[in-house]
Design a protein around this motif. Structure first.
Motif, PDB file in Angstrom:
ATOM      1  N   LYS A 193      79.249  75.747  68.996  1.00 54.00           N
ATOM      2  CA  LYS A 193      77.827  75.421  68.949  1.00 54.00           C
ATOM      3  C   LYS A 193      77.283  75.023  70.323  1.00 54.00           C
ATOM      4  CE  LYS A 193      78.081  73.906  64.125  1.00 54.00           C
ATOM      5  NZ  LYS A 193      77.842  72.803  63.160  1.00 54.00           N
ATOM      6  N   THR A 194      78.128  75.149  71.346  1.00 52.95           N
ATOM      7  CA  THR A 194      77.721  74.760  72.697  1.00 52.95           C
ATOM      8  C   THR A 194      77.273  75.987  73.485  1.00 52.95           C
ATOM      9  OG1 THR A 194      79.339  72.964  72.664  1.00 52.95           O
ATOM     10  CG2 THR A 194      78.436  73.599  74.806  1.00 52.95           C
ATOM     11  N   THR A 249      79.708  82.542  84.428  1.00 49.95           N
ATOM     12  CA  THR A 249      79.422  82.038  83.095  1.00 49.95           C
ATOM     13  C   THR A 249      80.748  81.933  82.359  1.00 49.95           C
ATOM     14  OG1 THR A 249      78.021  82.308  81.138  1.00 49.95           O
ATOM     15  CG2 THR A 249      79.043  84.295  82.037  1.00 49.95           C
ATOM     16  N   GLU A 250      80.712  81.664  81.071  1.00 49.84           N
ATOM     17  CA  GLU A 250      81.961  81.557  80.328  1.00 49.84           C
ATOM     18  C   GLU A 250      82.517  82.944  80.029  1.00 49.84           C
ATOM     19  OE1 GLU A 250      81.250  79.188  76.903  1.00 49.84           O
ATOM     20  OE2 GLU A 250      80.745  77.398  78.051  1.00 49.84           O
ATOM     21  N   LYS A 251      83.830  83.033  80.015  1.00 45.36           N
ATOM     22  CA  LYS A 251      84.501  84.302  79.765  1.00 45.36           C
ATOM     23  C   LYS A 251      84.157  84.819  78.372  1.00 45.36           C
ATOM     24  CE  LYS A 251      89.094  86.373  80.271  1.00 45.36           C
ATOM     25  NZ  LYS A 251      90.522  86.089  80.514  1.00 45.36           N
ATOM     26  N   GLY A 252      83.956  86.135  78.284  1.00 45.82           N
ATOM     27  CA  GLY A 252      83.666  86.750  76.995  1.00 45.82           C
ATOM     28  C   GLY A 252      82.198  86.802  76.642  1.00 45.82           C
ATOM     29  N   CYS A 253      81.325  86.262  77.500  1.00 44.83           N
ATOM     30  CA  CYS A 253      79.888  86.268  77.220  1.00 44.83           C
ATOM     31  C   CYS A 253      79.274  87.628  77.564  1.00 44.83           C
ATOM     32  CB  CYS A 253      79.180  85.178  78.023  1.00 44.83           C
ATOM     33  SG  CYS A 253      79.504  83.505  77.442  1.00 44.83           S
ATOM     34  N   SER A 254      78.112  87.880  76.983  1.00 43.70           N
ATOM     35  CA  SER A 254      77.289  89.025  77.356  1.00 43.70           C
ATOM     36  C   SER A 254      76.156  88.501  78.232  1.00 43.70           C
ATOM     37  CB  SER A 254      76.728  89.709  76.109  1.00 43.70           C
ATOM     38  OG  SER A 254      75.804  90.718  76.464  1.00 43.70           O
ATOM     39  N   SER A 272      72.755  84.467  79.105  1.00 46.51           N
ATOM     40  CA  SER A 272      74.185  84.534  78.795  1.00 46.51           C
ATOM     41  C   SER A 272      74.370  84.151  77.331  1.00 46.51           C
ATOM     42  CB  SER A 272      74.985  83.591  79.694  1.00 46.51           C
ATOM     43  OG  SER A 272      76.364  83.637  79.367  1.00 46.51           O
ATOM     44  N   THR A 273      75.002  85.055  76.553  1.00 48.61           N
ATOM     45  CA  THR A 273      75.201  84.834  75.125  1.00 48.61           C
ATOM     46  C   THR A 273      76.692  84.897  74.814  1.00 48.61           C
ATOM     47  OG1 THR A 273      73.079  85.920  74.689  1.00 48.61           O
ATOM     48  CG2 THR A 273      74.551  85.581  72.812  1.00 48.61           C
ATOM     49  N   ASP A 274      77.222  83.856  74.153  1.00 46.08           N
ATOM     50  CA  ASP A 274      78.650  83.844  73.847  1.00 46.08           C
ATOM     51  C   ASP A 274      78.926  84.507  72.506  1.00 46.08           C
ATOM     52  OD1 ASP A 274      78.050  82.000  71.853  1.00 46.08           O
ATOM     53  OD2 ASP A 274      78.672  80.255  73.029  1.00 46.08           O
ATOM     54  N   ASN A 298      75.474  81.676  70.779  1.00 47.12           N
ATOM     55  CA  ASN A 298      74.774  80.666  71.573  1.00 47.12           C
ATOM     56  C   ASN A 298      74.263  81.299  72.871  1.00 47.12           C
ATOM     57  OD1 ASN A 298      75.508  78.391  69.802  1.00 47.12           O
ATOM     58  ND2 ASN A 298      77.576  78.817  70.519  1.00 47.12           N
ATOM     59  N   LYS A 299      73.018  80.987  73.223  1.00 43.10           N
ATOM     60  CA  LYS A 299      72.396  81.626  74.385  1.00 43.10           C
ATOM     61  C   LYS A 299      71.869  80.580  75.366  1.00 43.10           C
ATOM     62  CE  LYS A 299      69.624  85.182  73.825  1.00 43.10           C
ATOM     63  NZ  LYS A 299      68.413  85.990  73.517  1.00 43.10           N
TER      64      LYS A 299
END
Length: 441
Positions: free
Chosen positions: A232-233, A257-262, A296-298, A302-303
């Motif tokens: 949820k973060t 950004t965090e790995k695996g994000c679009s 950035s969307t995980d 979460n965006k």
């Protein structure tokens, strides 16, 4: 005909013609596989000690069976090479370790093969030789949010008399390990760090994998279990609020950004390598400003949205060298005549060539014997032979004064550059002058 079956029972075959019917009762007496354990685990065995376990084999078939028995390795053996078991009976086999074939510190896995003709079964046989021990035989991470990382350390103790080199691998790409191999000295400990990366996980799902340790005398599989919770973060975007570029028609935007994000940059799908993202975008010709949006969307949806200001500065760079009749303007070669020349102890340059390089206008006034240079509202008046000049209405000292040399008006390079608002660099070794002028949007 021939009937094959894996269970017993009775059935009826009915043959009919127009006037006749015949019934035939048939009893099916097929062979059912014998019942026995799938694994024999000797556990830890002391060096030089024989250990025996029992394997109960039950014949569930309605006929007797003959079972041939063989071993995959020399470190264990069965008490009999074959056995005949009557229907419905249970036979107990003795399986023992062979001490002189079981090296100190060996963790071994083998197979006991039971073959009864129609089919066969492999029974897993395991043993732990005393001398090599692991601080963890399983890793249960428990609950973890998607996009988080967890690490655990496994301590391996080598209490044998020999060094042990182990190769490490995993069954899943989300299980990382460091190092990839480890050499543990005799009587010493070694450690391996296991890292769980959840970038590709889906929330509310359990993931299972293995970390494998292989060495000449054994192999160990350490189960890994993770319960992935919905994240949820929102992901973070790490990039400067303002990016400065020069004379550009496009800009490469890079950040983390965090790995695996679009990641979407100004409407363009960015390339993602690990945590690094990059995208090329179009920009307005310099001087200009543009605010772009980065999203950035995980994996959990979460965006995070971030605004970044792109400042495209118009830069004019002029490089010239004393005695050289060419200069470069933004990398393009341009003739300069006369070339920069040392006169009266100063490096003098032709005023028109410098003005043209910066897109300034020049005008010569014969009545006042002066040259006027105009650039973006800035006005410079230089008087030939005079040590005073006027810059935007203010009187400035110019020393040595402007002179006519080879038919051209020559002025000290530092004076004309600074009067136009350019930054000046002088390399005394190569006698090279570099002038930079930035026009802000």
């Amino acid at each position: 005909g021939v009937l094959k079956a894996t269970s017993i029972g009775k059935c009826k075959i009915i043959c009919r013609t127009e006037k006749l019917e015949a019934n035939l009762d048939i009893e099916v007496v097929g062979k059912i596989p014998p019942e026995c354990s799938d694994e024999i685990d000797f556990g830890t065995v002391e060096p030089g000690v024989e250990k025996t376990l029992e394997l109960k084999v039950k014949n569930q078939s309605c006929t007797s069976i003959d079972i041939r028995i063989s071993e995959s390795d020399e470190w264990f053996e069965c008490s009999l090479p074959s056995v005949h078991i009557q229907k419905g009976e249970t036979y107990t086999l003795k399986i023992r370790t062979v001490p002189d074939k079981l090296p100190d510190g060996a963790w071994l896995t083998g197979k006991l093969n039971l073959d009864w003709g129609d089919d066969k079964k492999d029974i897993k046989v395991k043993v732990v030789g005393k001398g090599i021990s692991f601080s963890r035989t399983e890793i249960d991470i428990g609950d973890i949010q998607v996009s988080q990382i967890q690490s655990r350390t496994i301590i391996i103790s080598n209490n044998t008399k020999n060094d042990v080199q182990m190769a490490i691998s995993s069954s899943a790409n989300w299980i990382k390990y460091n190092p990839e191999s480890v050499t543990i000295k005799a009587g010493k400990d070694g450690s391996v760090t296991i890292t769980i990366e959840t970038w590709e996980f889906e929330g509310n799902k359990t993931y299972n994998g293995l970390v494998m340790f292989d060495w000449p005398l054994g192999n160990v599989e350490v189960p890994v279990k993770v319960n992935a919770l919905s994240d949820k973060t929102p992901p973070q975007i790490r990039i400067s609020d303002t990016i400065t570029i020069y004379n550009a028609t496009e800009a490469e935007i890079t950040g983390e950004t965090e790995k695996g994000c679009s990641v979407i940059v100004d409407g363009i799908q960015a390339k993602l390598t690990g945590t690094q993202f990059s995208a090329k975008i179009k920009v307005v010709q310099a001087p200009s400003k543009k605010t772009i949006i980065i999203e950035s969307t995980d994996k959990s949806g979460n965006k995070t949205v971030k605004e970044v200001l792109i400042v495209n500065i118009k830069r004019r760079k002029v490089v010239m060298t004393v005695g050289v009749a060419t200069m470069t303007v933004n990398g393009k070669s341009v003739a300069i005549n006369p070339p920069p020349t040392i006169l009266r102890g100063a490096t003098m340059v032709p005023v028109r060539a410098i003005a043209d390089a910066f897109d300034a206008t020049t005008e010569f006034n014969k009545d006042t014997n002066s040259v006027t240079i105009t650039l973006d509202g800035r006005k410079i008046i230089i008087f030939i032979g005079s040590q005073t000049a006027i810059v935007d209405g203010e009187t400035k000292l110019i020393k040595p004064p402007a002179i006519i040399y080879n038919g051209k008006t020559m002025v000290p390079f530092r004076f004309i550059a600074e009067a136009l608002g350019a930054q000046v660099e002088w390399d005394p070794k190569t006698k090279t002058i570099t002038l930079n002028m930035d026009k802000m949007p």
